[in-house]
Write a protein that holds these residues in place. Sequence first.
Motif, PDB file in Angstrom:
ATOM      1  N   THR A  20       0.920  -1.290   0.101  1.00 27.56           N
ATOM      2  CA  THR A  20       0.091   0.071  -0.150  1.00 27.56           C
ATOM      3  C   THR A  20       0.876   1.164  -0.076  1.00 27.56           C
ATOM      4  O   THR A  20       1.779   1.224   0.628  1.00 27.56           O
ATOM      5  N   VAL A  21       0.642   2.247  -0.929  1.00 25.89           N
ATOM      6  CA  VAL A  21       1.410   3.235  -0.961  1.00 25.89           C
ATOM      7  C   VAL A  21       0.542   4.673  -0.365  1.00 25.89           C
ATOM      8  O   VAL A  21      -0.724   4.643  -0.889  1.00 25.89           O
ATOM      9  N   ASN A  22       0.926   5.390   0.254  1.00 24.74           N
ATOM     10  CA  ASN A  22       0.300   6.368   1.036  1.00 24.74           C
ATOM     11  C   ASN A  22       0.235   7.783   0.119  1.00 24.74           C
ATOM     12  O   ASN A  22       0.998   8.172  -0.513  1.00 24.74           O
ATOM     13  N   THR A  23      -1.128   8.261  -0.189  1.00 27.41           N
ATOM     14  CA  THR A  23      -1.306   9.418  -0.856  1.00 27.41           C
ATOM     15  C   THR A  23      -0.761  10.773  -0.129  1.00 27.41           C
ATOM     16  O   THR A  23      -1.456  11.047   0.941  1.00 27.41           O
ATOM     17  N   PRO A  24       0.100  11.376  -0.764  1.00 23.95           N
ATOM     18  CA  PRO A  24       0.507  12.603  -0.226  1.00 23.95           C
ATOM     19  C   PRO A  24      -0.613  13.447  -0.057  1.00 23.95           C
ATOM     20  O   PRO A  24      -1.525  13.588  -0.990  1.00 23.95           O
ATOM     21  N   SER A  25      -0.725  14.536   0.943  1.00 25.40           N
ATOM     22  CA  SER A  25      -1.852  15.626   1.028  1.00 25.40           C
ATOM     23  C   SER A  25      -1.489  16.639  -0.202  1.00 25.40           C
ATOM     24  O   SER A  25      -2.632  17.144  -0.531  1.00 25.40           O
ATOM     25  N   THR A  26      -0.178  16.883  -0.322  1.00 24.72           N
ATOM     26  CA  THR A  26      -0.030  17.810  -1.440  1.00 24.72           C
ATOM     27  C   THR A  26       1.180  17.789  -2.105  1.00 24.72           C
ATOM     28  O   THR A  26       2.159  17.089  -1.575  1.00 24.72           O
ATOM     29  N   LEU A  27       1.452  18.097  -3.576  1.00 22.21           N
ATOM     30  CA  LEU A  27       2.640  18.188  -3.941  1.00 22.21           C
ATOM     31  C   LEU A  27       2.742  19.640  -4.760  1.00 22.21           C
ATOM     32  O   LEU A  27       1.932  19.914  -5.322  1.00 22.21           O
ATOM     33  N   THR A  28       4.157  20.129  -4.442  1.00 23.79           N
ATOM     34  CA  THR A  28       4.040  21.390  -4.750  1.00 23.79           C
ATOM     35  C   THR A  28       5.373  21.449  -5.570  1.00 23.79           C
ATOM     36  O   THR A  28       6.383  21.108  -5.324  1.00 23.79           O
ATOM     37  N   GLN A  29       5.381  22.026  -6.946  1.00 15.66           N
ATOM     38  CA  GLN A  29       6.640  21.887  -7.679  1.00 15.66           C
ATOM     39  C   GLN A  29       7.878  22.532  -7.030  1.00 15.66           C
ATOM     40  O   GLN A  29       7.690  23.530  -6.217  1.00 15.66           O
ATOM     41  N   CYS A  30       8.979  21.781  -7.241  1.00 15.69           N
ATOM     42  CA  CYS A  30      10.287  22.095  -6.840  1.00 15.69           C
ATOM     43  C   CYS A  30      10.336  22.180  -5.239  1.00 15.69           C
ATOM     44  O   CYS A  30      11.076  22.646  -4.448  1.00 15.69           O
TER      45      CYS A  30
ATOM     46  N   LEU B 164       0.896  21.284  -7.471  1.00 15.78           N
ATOM     47  CA  LEU B 164       0.554  22.964  -7.472  1.00 15.78           C
ATOM     48  C   LEU B 164       1.774  23.819  -8.011  1.00 15.78           C
ATOM     49  O   LEU B 164       3.131  23.202  -7.923  1.00 15.78           O
ATOM     50  N   ALA B 165       1.782  24.907  -8.511  1.00 14.06           N
ATOM     51  CA  ALA B 165       2.573  25.733  -8.915  1.00 14.06           C
ATOM     52  C   ALA B 165       3.301  26.288  -7.921  1.00 14.06           C
ATOM     53  O   ALA B 165       2.754  26.671  -6.930  1.00 14.06           O
ATOM     54  N   ALA B 166       4.614  26.806  -7.979  1.00  8.93           N
ATOM     55  CA  ALA B 166       5.415  27.348  -7.111  1.00  8.93           C
ATOM     56  C   ALA B 166       5.993  28.614  -7.586  1.00  8.93           C
ATOM     57  O   ALA B 166       6.283  28.780  -8.671  1.00  8.93           O
ATOM     58  N   ASP B 167       6.400  29.602  -6.808  1.00  7.50           N
ATOM     59  CA  ASP B 167       6.979  30.693  -7.071  1.00  7.50           C
ATOM     60  C   ASP B 167       8.488  30.346  -7.808  1.00  7.50           C
ATOM     61  O   ASP B 167       8.841  31.157  -8.635  1.00  7.50           O
ATOM     62  N   ASP B 168       8.910  29.547  -7.113  1.00  7.94           N
ATOM     63  CA  ASP B 168      10.521  29.147  -7.556  1.00  7.94           C
ATOM     64  C   ASP B 168      10.317  27.712  -8.423  1.00  7.94           C
ATOM     65  O   ASP B 168       9.818  26.548  -7.971  1.00  7.94           O
ATOM     66  N   ALA B 169      10.634  27.683  -9.641  1.00  6.24           N
ATOM     67  CA  ALA B 169      10.606  26.647 -10.416  1.00  6.24           C
ATOM     68  C   ALA B 169      12.140  26.353 -10.778  1.00  6.24           C
ATOM     69  O   ALA B 169      12.380  25.627 -11.914  1.00  6.24           O
ATOM     70  N   SER B 170      12.896  26.566  -9.986  1.00  5.13           N
ATOM     71  CA  SER B 170      14.478  26.221 -10.227  1.00  5.13           C
ATOM     72  C   SER B 170      14.846  25.008 -10.292  1.00  5.13           C
ATOM     73  O   SER B 170      15.754  24.395 -11.164  1.00  5.13           O
ATOM     74  N   CYS B 171      13.847  23.989  -9.742  1.00  6.18           N
ATOM     75  CA  CYS B 171      14.273  22.567  -9.910  1.00  6.18           C
ATOM     76  C   CYS B 171      14.219  21.921 -11.427  1.00  6.18           C
ATOM     77  O   CYS B 171      14.417  20.742 -11.513  1.00  6.18           O
ATOM     78  N   MET B 172      13.449  22.749 -12.073  1.00  6.47           N
ATOM     79  CA  MET B 172      12.947  22.219 -13.629  1.00  6.47           C
ATOM     80  C   MET B 172      14.255  22.502 -14.359  1.00  6.47           C
ATOM     81  O   MET B 172      14.665  23.626 -14.639  1.00  6.47           O
ATOM     82  N   ASN B 173      14.784  21.417 -14.926  1.00  8.22           N
ATOM     83  CA  ASN B 173      15.834  21.470 -15.536  1.00  8.22           C
ATOM     84  C   ASN B 173      15.783  20.802 -17.200  1.00  8.22           C
ATOM     85  O   ASN B 173      15.362  19.603 -17.216  1.00  8.22           O
ATOM     86  N   ASP B 174      16.040  21.613 -18.223  1.00  8.27           N
ATOM     87  CA  ASP B 174      15.790  21.081 -19.411  1.00  8.27           C
ATOM     88  C   ASP B 174      16.821  19.902 -19.870  1.00  8.27           C
ATOM     89  O   ASP B 174      16.346  19.092 -20.525  1.00  8.27           O
ATOM     90  N   ASN B 175      17.919  19.758 -19.080  1.00 11.60           N
ATOM     91  CA  ASN B 175      18.596  18.545 -19.216  1.00 11.60           C
ATOM     92  C   ASN B 175      18.535  17.172 -18.665  1.00 11.60           C
ATOM     93  O   ASN B 175      18.837  16.343 -18.751  1.00 11.60           O
ATOM     94  N   THR B 176      17.148  17.364 -17.659  1.00  9.88           N
ATOM     95  CA  THR B 176      16.690  16.236 -16.963  1.00  9.88           C
ATOM     96  C   THR B 176      15.731  15.423 -18.175  1.00  9.88           C
ATOM     97  O   THR B 176      14.854  15.887 -18.518  1.00  9.88           O
TER      98      THR B 176
END
Length: 149
Positions: free
Chosen positions: A22-32, A104-116
Amino acid sequence: MKLFFGTAVALISMVPAIVSLTVNTPSTLTQCQPVKLTWVDGVPPYYVSIIPGGQTSAPPLKDLGKTSAMSETWLVNVTPNQNVNIVVKDSTGDTAFTDQVLVLAADDASCMNDNTSVSQGSVISESTTSAASSSTGTRQVYLVLIYNV
């Protein structure tokens, strides 16, 4: 005696269904932002991935790799405003899915990397307490691994 044996066999055959992965559902996911994914039962190692919401046979958006732990901390590096499911598969092939969760969107999207690569995720190792401490207490240091292909 036959009745007891038959009942025992029936009960034993139900055990895998009772203690299945069983995998637990996280309450929220926020980008980065990091999120701790957790699961119970199953047989290690576990294979963790992120798929488009409700598309159980779709290729993963992110593959978080293999672990023997019962949790994984993931830096949410998928496009916001989409639903996803977290999938955990154990070594026996038993597979568990979370409910759909909106990223959810975040103010900081620095984790998004085009090389990933589309199929690779970013995993944050469990933190260790830093040897250095400040006047406000100890710090935690996170190591972010980004897979480049």
